[in-house]
Design an enzyme around this catalytic site. Structure first.
Site, PDB file in Angstrom:
ATOM      1  CB  CYS A   1       4.779   0.066  25.118  1.00 42.82           C
ATOM      2  SG  CYS A   1       5.472  -1.598  25.055  1.00 42.82           S
TER       3      CYS A   1
ATOM      4  CB  CYS B   1       6.712  -1.124  22.286  1.00 44.88           C
ATOM      5  SG  CYS B   1       5.270  -2.051  22.773  1.00 44.88           S
TER       6      CYS B   1
END
Length: 103
Positions: free
Chosen positions: A34, A31
């Protein structure tokens, strides 16, 4: 002290039973947002050592925990106080915004 790796095995002990407020980052290695927020979360972990618990839950490894808390998008950051969810934000946040969640 950097952030804790939280799993189903230690979630209750580290987060639900914690006497300090807890910031939990639900994330995954693939991600991109992230990865963008990870250094901020790590800085917060260092700056709040002794005042708050900062942990990360890899949703790929801990899908049950992600489902339990209804995490649909990542990064999702949840603040727990006294074993209860009190605040939640989704997406990349500023360091100031994340620190204010712990107040």
């Amino acid at each position: 002290m950097s952030e804790l790796t939280i799993t189903k095995a230690n979630f209750e002990q580290e987060i639900l039973n914690a006497s300090l407020p807890c910031l939990v980052d639900f994330w995954a290695p693939w991600c991109m947002p992230c990865r963008m927020i990870a250094p901020i979360v790590e800085e917060i972990a260092e700056e709040t050592a002794g005042k708050a618990v900062v942990g990360k839950i890899n949703v790929d490894d801990e899908g049950d925990l992600a489902m339990q808390f209804g995490v649909a998008s990542i990064p999702t950051l949840i603040v727990f106080k006294g074993g209860k969810e009190v605040k939640r934000v989704v997406g990349v946040q500023s360091k100031a915004a994340l620190l204010s969640l712990l107040d």
